[in-house]
Write a protein that holds these residues in place. Structure first.
Motif, PDB file in Angstrom:
ATOM      1  N   HIS A 178       0.828  -1.206   0.000  1.00 47.27           N
ATOM      2  CA  HIS A 178       0.000   0.000   0.000  1.00 47.27           C
ATOM      3  C   HIS A 178       0.868   1.265   0.000  1.00 47.27           C
ATOM      4  N   MET A 179       1.937   1.250   0.783  1.00 46.70           N
ATOM      5  CA  MET A 179       2.790   2.425   0.855  1.00 46.70           C
ATOM      6  C   MET A 179       3.473   2.693  -0.479  1.00 46.70           C
ATOM      7  N   ARG A 180       3.894   1.638  -1.172  1.00 46.82           N
ATOM      8  CA  ARG A 180       4.543   1.831  -2.475  1.00 46.82           C
ATOM      9  C   ARG A 180       3.546   2.346  -3.501  1.00 46.82           C
ATOM     10  N   ILE A 181       2.334   1.812  -3.484  1.00 49.06           N
ATOM     11  CA  ILE A 181       1.310   2.297  -4.410  1.00 49.06           C
ATOM     12  C   ILE A 181       1.013   3.765  -4.153  1.00 49.06           C
ATOM     13  N   LEU A 182       0.933   4.116  -2.889  1.00 51.30           N
ATOM     14  CA  LEU A 182       0.624   5.497  -2.530  1.00 51.30           C
ATOM     15  C   LEU A 182       1.696   6.455  -3.020  1.00 51.30           C
ATOM     16  N   TRP A 183       2.961   6.151  -2.709  1.00 49.77           N
ATOM     17  CA  TRP A 183       4.035   7.124  -2.959  1.00 49.77           C
ATOM     18  C   TRP A 183       4.631   7.042  -4.353  1.00 49.77           C
ATOM     19  N   THR A 184       4.422   5.953  -5.081  1.00 54.12           N
ATOM     20  CA  THR A 184       4.991   5.838  -6.427  1.00 54.12           C
ATOM     21  C   THR A 184       3.949   5.947  -7.533  1.00 54.12           C
ATOM     22  N   ILE A 185       2.667   5.815  -7.195  1.00 54.47           N
ATOM     23  CA  ILE A 185       1.619   5.908  -8.219  1.00 54.47           C
ATOM     24  C   ILE A 185       0.695   7.094  -7.951  1.00 54.47           C
ATOM     25  N   LEU A 186       0.064   7.100  -6.784  1.00 54.66           N
ATOM     26  CA  LEU A 186      -0.961   8.114  -6.521  1.00 54.66           C
ATOM     27  C   LEU A 186      -0.382   9.520  -6.357  1.00 54.66           C
ATOM     28  N   VAL A 187       0.635   9.636  -5.516  1.00 53.95           N
ATOM     29  CA  VAL A 187       1.179  10.975  -5.250  1.00 53.95           C
ATOM     30  C   VAL A 187       1.750  11.623  -6.503  1.00 53.95           C
ATOM     31  N   PRO A 188       2.547  10.919  -7.336  1.00 58.04           N
ATOM     32  CA  PRO A 188       3.023  11.563  -8.568  1.00 58.04           C
ATOM     33  C   PRO A 188       1.901  11.968  -9.515  1.00 58.04           C
ATOM     34  N   LEU A 189       0.844  11.161  -9.592  1.00 58.08           N
ATOM     35  CA  LEU A 189      -0.257  11.490 -10.497  1.00 58.08           C
ATOM     36  C   LEU A 189      -1.067  12.685 -10.020  1.00 58.08           C
ATOM     37  N   THR A 190      -1.043  12.962  -8.723  1.00 60.42           N
ATOM     38  CA  THR A 190      -1.835  14.061  -8.161  1.00 60.42           C
ATOM     39  C   THR A 190      -0.942  15.136  -7.551  1.00 60.42           C
ATOM     40  N   ARG A 191       0.266  15.287  -8.062  1.00 65.49           N
ATOM     41  CA  ARG A 191       1.216  16.237  -7.470  1.00 65.49           C
ATOM     42  C   ARG A 191       0.716  17.680  -7.537  1.00 65.49           C
ATOM     43  N   SER A 192      -0.091  18.015  -8.559  1.00 61.49           N
ATOM     44  CA  SER A 192      -0.614  19.380  -8.631  1.00 61.49           C
ATOM     45  C   SER A 192      -1.558  19.665  -7.465  1.00 61.49           C
ATOM     46  N   SER A 193      -2.343  18.667  -7.065  1.00 63.10           N
ATOM     47  CA  SER A 193      -3.230  18.854  -5.906  1.00 63.10           C
ATOM     48  C   SER A 193      -2.434  19.001  -4.625  1.00 63.10           C
ATOM     49  N   PHE A 194      -1.335  18.279  -4.523  1.00 63.60           N
ATOM     50  CA  PHE A 194      -0.473  18.426  -3.346  1.00 63.60           C
ATOM     51  C   PHE A 194       0.205  19.790  -3.324  1.00 63.60           C
ATOM     52  N   ALA A 195       0.510  20.336  -4.505  1.00 69.40           N
ATOM     53  CA  ALA A 195       1.084  21.685  -4.556  1.00 69.40           C
ATOM     54  C   ALA A 195       0.077  22.714  -4.065  1.00 69.40           C
ATOM     55  N   VAL A 196      -1.184  22.545  -4.470  1.00 73.35           N
ATOM     56  CA  VAL A 196      -2.241  23.438  -3.981  1.00 73.35           C
ATOM     57  C   VAL A 196      -2.405  23.286  -2.471  1.00 73.35           C
ATOM     58  N   LEU A 197      -2.367  22.046  -1.996  1.00 69.33           N
ATOM     59  CA  LEU A 197      -2.455  21.792  -0.561  1.00 69.33           C
ATOM     60  C   LEU A 197      -1.326  22.485   0.189  1.00 69.33           C
ATOM     61  N   ALA A 198      -0.109  22.359  -0.327  1.00 72.16           N
ATOM     62  CA  ALA A 198       1.043  22.974   0.332  1.00 72.16           C
ATOM     63  C   ALA A 198       0.900  24.491   0.369  1.00 72.16           C
ATOM     64  N   LEU A 199       0.453  25.074  -0.727  1.00 73.68           N
ATOM     65  CA  LEU A 199       0.321  26.532  -0.784  1.00 73.68           C
ATOM     66  C   LEU A 199      -0.750  27.026   0.183  1.00 73.68           C
ATOM     67  N   ILE A 200      -1.918  26.395   0.159  1.00 74.88           N
ATOM     68  CA  ILE A 200      -3.010  26.824   1.028  1.00 74.88           C
ATOM     69  C   ILE A 200      -2.634  26.645   2.493  1.00 74.88           C
ATOM     70  N   THR A 201      -2.044  25.496   2.822  1.00 75.31           N
ATOM     71  CA  THR A 201      -1.670  25.222   4.211  1.00 75.31           C
ATOM     72  C   THR A 201      -0.595  26.183   4.698  1.00 75.31           C
ATOM     73  N   PHE A 202       0.402  26.428   3.855  1.00 77.05           N
ATOM     74  CA  PHE A 202       1.486  27.320   4.259  1.00 77.05           C
ATOM     75  C   PHE A 202       0.957  28.729   4.501  1.00 77.05           C
ATOM     76  N   ILE A 203       0.134  29.231   3.595  1.00 71.78           N
ATOM     77  CA  ILE A 203      -0.414  30.579   3.773  1.00 71.78           C
ATOM     78  C   ILE A 203      -1.275  30.654   5.022  1.00 71.78           C
ATOM     79  N   ASP A 204      -2.108  29.627   5.239  1.00 70.85           N
ATOM     80  CA  ASP A 204      -2.993  29.614   6.396  1.00 70.85           C
ATOM     81  C   ASP A 204      -2.196  29.616   7.695  1.00 70.85           C
ATOM     82  N   GLN A 205      -1.176  28.787   7.777  1.00 74.14           N
ATOM     83  CA  GLN A 205      -0.387  28.690   9.007  1.00 74.14           C
ATOM     84  C   GLN A 205       0.575  29.858   9.166  1.00 74.14           C
ATOM     85  N   TYR A 206       1.080  30.379   8.075  1.00 78.72           N
ATOM     86  CA  TYR A 206       1.970  31.532   8.134  1.00 78.72           C
ATOM     87  C   TYR A 206       1.236  32.749   8.678  1.00 78.72           C
ATOM     88  N   ASN A 207      -0.034  32.884   8.304  1.00 78.27           N
ATOM     89  CA  ASN A 207      -0.834  34.023   8.754  1.00 78.27           C
ATOM     90  C   ASN A 207      -1.628  33.738  10.025  1.00 78.27           C
TER      91      ASN A 207
END
Length: 280
Positions: A178-207
């Motif tokens: 499960h961990m290999r499927i998650l980090w080698t298949i799902l996360v690379p395919l949805t990296r743009s969503s993770f970038a949005v997550l990182a941006l929103i979370t960082f701004i929210d916590q920074y402020n």
């Protein structure tokens, strides 16, 4: 009267350019005000450019308060929270989308219900728990209390739902964990969503202001929002030194602008993928 194709593109460009100027103007005004004198800020009609730019206002504001410590605290705390939410949201999103277990529907419903609970409703019990754990007034308290986000779980869950489940089944047939499927298949395919997550979370916590102010008392643990307020009250003399306040505000938002510049391509990709999936 319908607009012809020859005029549609130029008009669209004009509208988008005007919208961009309107959105960028507050930042321009902030920087220009930091370069003015106090009298120039209050003059009418206001000028778009200072008569004699005072670049030393930035250095004076930087030295008037420990902004280096404030910025380090905010970037460090927000960065650690982004990493932890990235990991937690990925694992939780995978479990809720591509794993089979009992009460999966109930757990998904619980996540959605928790999303509707205001954050302020859990401040008191969270404060009591932190007190018993001895994490009041510490970096660990600031980070651990925000390492899980219902919004982040929901966002990544929606991104994982767009991935074809046959890819997951193919990975399982090849013997991948499960961990290999998650980090080698799902996360690379949805990296743009993770970038949005990182941006929103960082701004929210920074402020973030209220919760850090509630659980921290030491000045060296203040985040940039609380530090800027302290400067406004003390160094800014309740608004009597507006150029310095504007200068301090300008360099405190600089990390957010840099972060947005680094992630804008992935954000645009995420928007395009979402639009394409909705049309499909």
């Amino acid at each position: 009267m319908r607009m012809t194709g020859a005029w549609r593109t130029p008009v669209r460009h004009v509208v988008l350019t005007a919208s961009a100027i309107l959105m960028a103007f507050p930042f321009y005004w902030l920087v220009m005000s930091a370069l003015k004198t106090n009298d120039e800020i209050w003059q009418f009609p206001p000028s778009l450019w200072p008569e004699n730019p005072l670049w030393g206002n930035f250095a004076e504001a930087w030295q008037a308060a420990p902004f280096a410590q404030y910025l380090f605290n905010s970037v460090f705390v927000a960065g650690m929270i982004v990493v932890l939410q990235f990991i937690n949201s990925a694992m939780m999103g995978y479990a809720l989308t591509h794993m089979k277990f009992r009460l999966k529907g109930a757990m998904t419903a619980m996540v959605l219900v928790c999303y509707m609970i205001p954050a302020t409703a859990v401040y008191l019990p969270s404060y009591m728990i932190l007190g018993k754990m001895g994490l009041i007034d510490s970096y660990a308290g600031l980070i651990l209390t925000n390492c899980v986000s219902v919004f982040s779980i929901f966002l990544i869950r929606q991104a994982f739902l767009q991935v074809n489940h046959e890819l997951i089944e193919a990975g399982q047939m090849d013997g991948a964990s499960h961990m290999r499927i998650l980090w080698t298949i799902l996360v690379p395919l949805t990296r743009s969503s993770f970038a949005v997550l990182a941006l929103i979370t960082f701004i929210d916590q920074y402020n973030n202001y209220f919760w850090p102010m509630l659980i921290t008392q030491s000045p060296h643990l203040q985040l940039v929002s609380a530090g800027l307020r302290s400067f406004f009250v003390e160094g800014g003399a309740y608004g009597l030194k507006w150029p310095l306040i504007m200068a301090a505000s300008a360099f405190t938002i600089a990390p957010l602008l840099v972060l947005f510049a680094l992630t804008q391509k992935l954000i645009i990709q995420s928007v395009n993928l979402t639009a394409g999936s909705s049309k499909g």
